[in-house]
Design a protein around this motif. Sequence first.
Motif, PDB file in Angstrom:
ATOM      1  N   LEU A   1       1.219   4.349  -6.808  1.00 11.03           N
ATOM      2  CA  LEU A   1       1.080   3.787  -5.474  1.00 11.03           C
ATOM      3  C   LEU A   1       2.398   3.826  -4.686  1.00 11.03           C
ATOM      4  O   LEU A   1       2.401   4.130  -3.488  1.00 11.03           O
ATOM      5  CB  LEU A   1       0.571   2.349  -5.598  1.00 11.03           C
ATOM      6  CG  LEU A   1      -0.053   1.796  -4.339  1.00 11.03           C
ATOM      7  CD1 LEU A   1      -1.332   2.530  -4.042  1.00 11.03           C
ATOM      8  CD2 LEU A   1      -0.311   0.314  -4.502  1.00 11.03           C
ATOM      9  N   SER A   2       3.506   3.560  -5.354  1.00  9.32           N
ATOM     10  CA  SER A   2       4.758   3.506  -4.586  1.00  9.32           C
ATOM     11  C   SER A   2       5.166   4.907  -4.129  1.00  9.32           C
ATOM     12  O   SER A   2       5.659   5.083  -3.010  1.00  9.32           O
ATOM     13  CB  SER A   2       5.857   2.841  -5.404  1.00  9.32           C
ATOM     14  OG  SER A   2       6.117   3.592  -6.563  1.00  9.32           O
TER      15      SER A   2
ATOM     16  N   ARG B   1      -1.542  -0.208   0.872  1.00 13.43           N
ATOM     17  CA  ARG B   1      -1.489  -1.396   0.021  1.00 13.43           C
ATOM     18  C   ARG B   1      -2.476  -1.202  -1.118  1.00 13.43           C
ATOM     19  O   ARG B   1      -3.335  -0.321  -1.055  1.00 13.43           O
ATOM     20  CB  ARG B   1      -1.826  -2.650   0.813  1.00 13.43           C
ATOM     21  CG  ARG B   1      -3.183  -2.546   1.468  1.00 13.43           C
ATOM     22  CD  ARG B   1      -3.515  -3.819   2.205  1.00 13.43           C
ATOM     23  NE  ARG B   1      -4.884  -3.756   2.672  1.00 13.43           N
ATOM     24  CZ  ARG B   1      -5.712  -4.787   2.655  1.00 13.43           C
ATOM     25  NH1 ARG B   1      -5.333  -5.939   2.171  1.00 13.43           N
ATOM     26  NH2 ARG B   1      -6.939  -4.673   3.105  1.00 13.43           N
ATOM     27  N   THR B   2      -2.340  -2.021  -2.157  1.00 15.88           N
ATOM     28  CA  THR B   2      -3.340  -1.907  -3.219  1.00 15.88           C
ATOM     29  C   THR B   2      -4.623  -2.479  -2.683  1.00 15.88           C
ATOM     30  O   THR B   2      -4.646  -3.519  -2.038  1.00 15.88           O
ATOM     31  CB  THR B   2      -2.954  -2.684  -4.491  1.00 15.88           C
ATOM     32  OG1 THR B   2      -2.632  -3.998  -4.081  1.00 15.88           O
ATOM     33  CG2 THR B   2      -1.804  -2.039  -5.201  1.00 15.88           C
ATOM     34  N   GLU B   3      -5.669  -1.768  -2.989  1.00 18.38           N
ATOM     35  CA  GLU B   3      -6.976  -2.213  -2.529  1.00 18.38           C
ATOM     36  C   GLU B   3      -7.265  -3.548  -3.198  1.00 18.38           C
ATOM     37  O   GLU B   3      -7.054  -3.702  -4.396  1.00 18.38           O
ATOM     38  CB  GLU B   3      -8.005  -1.168  -2.927  1.00 18.38           C
ATOM     39  CG  GLU B   3      -9.103  -0.981  -1.925  1.00 18.38           C
ATOM     40  CD  GLU B   3     -10.318  -1.748  -2.353  1.00 18.38           C
ATOM     41  OE1 GLU B   3     -10.923  -2.373  -1.472  1.00 18.38           O
ATOM     42  OE2 GLU B   3     -10.646  -1.734  -3.530  1.00 18.38           O
TER      43      GLU B   3
ATOM     44  N   VAL C   1      -5.255   3.078   2.303  1.00 21.03           N
ATOM     45  CA  VAL C   1      -4.386   3.607   3.337  1.00 21.03           C
ATOM     46  C   VAL C   1      -5.049   3.344   4.670  1.00 21.03           C
ATOM     47  O   VAL C   1      -6.111   3.910   4.962  1.00 21.03           O
ATOM     48  CB  VAL C   1      -4.180   5.123   3.159  1.00 21.03           C
ATOM     49  CG1 VAL C   1      -3.385   5.681   4.323  1.00 21.03           C
ATOM     50  CG2 VAL C   1      -3.490   5.415   1.843  1.00 21.03           C
ATOM     51  N   GLU C   2      -4.466   2.463   5.446  1.00 19.58           N
ATOM     52  CA  GLU C   2      -5.069   2.173   6.734  1.00 19.58           C
ATOM     53  C   GLU C   2      -4.350   2.985   7.803  1.00 19.58           C
ATOM     54  O   GLU C   2      -3.122   2.982   7.885  1.00 19.58           O
ATOM     55  CB  GLU C   2      -4.961   0.678   7.008  1.00 19.58           C
ATOM     56  CG  GLU C   2      -5.497   0.318   8.345  1.00 19.58           C
ATOM     57  CD  GLU C   2      -6.366  -0.926   8.315  1.00 19.58           C
ATOM     58  OE1 GLU C   2      -6.341  -1.648   7.308  1.00 19.58           O
ATOM     59  OE2 GLU C   2      -7.055  -1.139   9.314  1.00 19.58           O
TER      60      GLU C   2
ATOM     61  N   GLN D   1      -8.133   5.351  -0.806  1.00 19.35           N
ATOM     62  CA  GLN D   1      -9.197   5.085   0.148  1.00 19.35           C
ATOM     63  C   GLN D   1      -8.559   5.043   1.537  1.00 19.35           C
ATOM     64  O   GLN D   1      -7.729   4.177   1.805  1.00 19.35           O
ATOM     65  CB  GLN D   1      -9.826   3.738  -0.201  1.00 19.35           C
ATOM     66  CG  GLN D   1     -11.071   3.443   0.583  1.00 19.35           C
ATOM     67  CD  GLN D   1     -11.712   2.148   0.134  1.00 19.35           C
ATOM     68  OE1 GLN D   1     -11.130   1.091   0.311  1.00 19.35           O
ATOM     69  NE2 GLN D   1     -12.904   2.232  -0.419  1.00 19.35           N
ATOM     70  N   VAL D   2      -8.908   6.005   2.369  1.00 23.47           N
ATOM     71  CA  VAL D   2      -8.367   6.024   3.722  1.00 23.47           C
ATOM     72  C   VAL D   2      -9.315   5.223   4.612  1.00 23.47           C
ATOM     73  O   VAL D   2     -10.513   5.511   4.659  1.00 23.47           O
ATOM     74  CB  VAL D   2      -8.235   7.466   4.247  1.00 23.47           C
ATOM     75  CG1 VAL D   2      -7.612   7.460   5.629  1.00 23.47           C
ATOM     76  CG2 VAL D   2      -7.401   8.302   3.294  1.00 23.47           C
TER      77      VAL D   2
END
Lengths: 526, 262
Positions: A3-4, A21-23, A31-32, A81-82
């Motif tokens: 993730l980082s 951020r982590t879901e 990923v927003e 997840q976008v």
Amino acid sequence: MNLSDLSQQMAQRWHDQVRVRTEPHGPCGEVECPAGLLPEIARWLFAELDYSFAGLIVEEDPAQWVLRYEFHRAREDVPVQVVVRRALAERTFPSISDCVHAADWHEREAEDMFGLIFEGHPRLGDFILHDDVWQEGVEPMRHKFQTSLAPPERRPNPHWSLRRIVQTPGAFAMPIGPVFSGLAESVHFQLETVGEDVIRCIPRLFYKYRGIEKIAEGRAPQDALLLAERFCATSAFAHALAFCQAMETIGGVEPPGRAKTLRVFLAELERLRHHVAAIEGICESTALAVAASQMALLQEELLRLSGALTGHRYLFGLLTPGGLKCDLEDDACQRAIAAAQDILRRLRQLEKMLQFSSSFLDRLEEVGVVGAKDARTHGLVGPVARASGVVRDVRKALPYCGYEAFNFDVPIEHEGDGYARLRILFAEAAQSASLMQQAGAALRPGPIHTPCPSRPGAALGWVEAPRGAAFCWLRISEAGQVARYRLMPPSFANWHGLHLATENFAFQDFPIILATFDLSVAENDR
Amino acid sequence: MSQWVCRGIKTRIKTTHYPAQAETAPGVSPGLPLGGAYAAAVASLVNLCPTKAISPGLVKDSLIVDYRRCIHCFRCVRGATTPMRWDQGWQWAADGQKCDSVAPGSEGNRLGRVFAHSVHIIVVDAGDCGACLNEVKQLNNPYYNMHRLGFFLTPTPRHADILLVVGPVTEHMRLPLLKTYEAMPTPKRVIAVGACALSGGVFGPSFVSGAGVAQTLPVDVQVPGHPPPPLAILHGLLVAVGRQTPASITSPAPILPEATTR
Ligand code: SF4
């Protein structure tokens, strides 16, 4: 990539426009991003980082649209997840399907079901709701559409007809289905030809659309599980398992070890049966009658075995969130393993015999070829993708049920023709029988169920169904009911790629190519 | 090619002896729950059933199971304090409602005797999940081999005597189903196979799915089960030509008047 790393790389490219951020539910990077950046990010993940696209989830919040694009890669990589959000009044989103072809039908579905518009998508119309039955603008997945009401008044377009693409002189369109000569699921094909070769193959699906995603809404999870299990019986256990795993992620429980091992055992039994049935279909399509009935014998034996072991020939009524509903006796499992090994032995004999049946091979070799690049951009899954050299198996990439502890191969072929697909089916059947054996050996006494609370929340569930990776998105409301149940079954991905195999091949090869593609209409139509 | 001929001969005959003799192999049928006396467990069992297949009987402390609705969820056995008794058989096919289109004096739900040993069947998938269709397909495999009993699949409705329908009848399949029926010559009979085709199952009625074939066509024979095993479908075919006696669609028989109208 963890993730980082992901957030670092994204920050370098897009600075503070994206938020990683982590879901909150499950091990997934969320990923927003603003809608405008979506195509760029999707292209980056898909084309540069070699992520696979699993599906598009559309959710209608009270105030906004939430679109989630699922991507995943290998085991060491965090699934991504976008997420794109927009106010409800805005219905336009950018299309990603010119790069990620696999998103094409997902976008068409969202257009049909929610009335969203994807800019840049050719918008062919007539997809899930047929234009000769329904008028435009029904949008059944919107919250305002009440299923309890009588079906809405129909104002179909009487002048509607299937679009024809091929316009050369002498071209004609051959309509096939939805009622077939024989035992086939309801689907319509329009094959456009000039003489011998199929130039365009347009399947018209969703004759069997049962609105599973809509009618699941508002049901208790236990009752929605009935739908998950019953919308496609040939992979019932797999889809029910995906549902249960999503429930378990939401509830934060882990099923006990024995339940997980038995789940592997039963899932592989289902895969073995499915693959035998698929091979039977291929033999039948080439009119090799004895081979087909030999395979039919094996299939019936596997059905009887399932029936004697679990009470149901298609493994219904076994799964429940948190484990299994009933335990299987170790002795019975061992007998089933012995029977499966015997079936595998006979399957191998038949495989050998098929390898020496030249008339059979002639119909399969170099027929219905799908290249690796096409298979990837179209997001093909399962045995079909693996026959074209695309290694994708979520049992390896995103292990569940303790698959990481088992020793198995993911067979792979590179020719991408009908024969490669057949070889994959044989090889995977052998792997499944071996996995059953390993699971049988790993069975330890213990409980089979942990109570699974039905908390509010959402999660992704996945399995490697017999036909390929199956994902589902489940959201539970405050009241403990299903608020959204999104299905992304493997057949939906593979039907979208069928034209790759059928176009430019002879008309008489069509049924054979169809059989080697191993598609389920029920699984696709939902 | 001779290897295949040898293989076929070596396999010997696998075919069941049904209907001449009973079939005893394990796993041929998932069975169905049995109604009858259940003493104090009545209320709890009625509540367990997700499709309301179980209802209290007229006799005190008894249950009636409507086989058209049972979807084999096993809730009334697995995890129930008093599990339902289970019928391991498969001879479940029952008469449908008598249809008006049959001329008086003809044989009602049955096809006439001339068809008894040569019937052509067309199968329409009206939205099934793949299980019923697969079980119908098994009738062609060597274990069941329906040809020996004079049943044949035909590619065209013009040659068909029996229309076999699976699935709850989705909105999109209603017209193709009707057209198939209309294209068949008379006399013709309709067999509805599976809980979905009889009651809509878990899918219908909804905005895209009907509650079974009877809403669209007159059904002559009903074969319950989810899916009905091949032997049950075979029983249904034999009932349609009058070679087997029909069972009751509820357990226990007789059918109550309100249970027949839906
Ligand atoms: S098995 Fe049949 S009768 Fe029993 S609860 Fe389930 S649907 Fe109802």
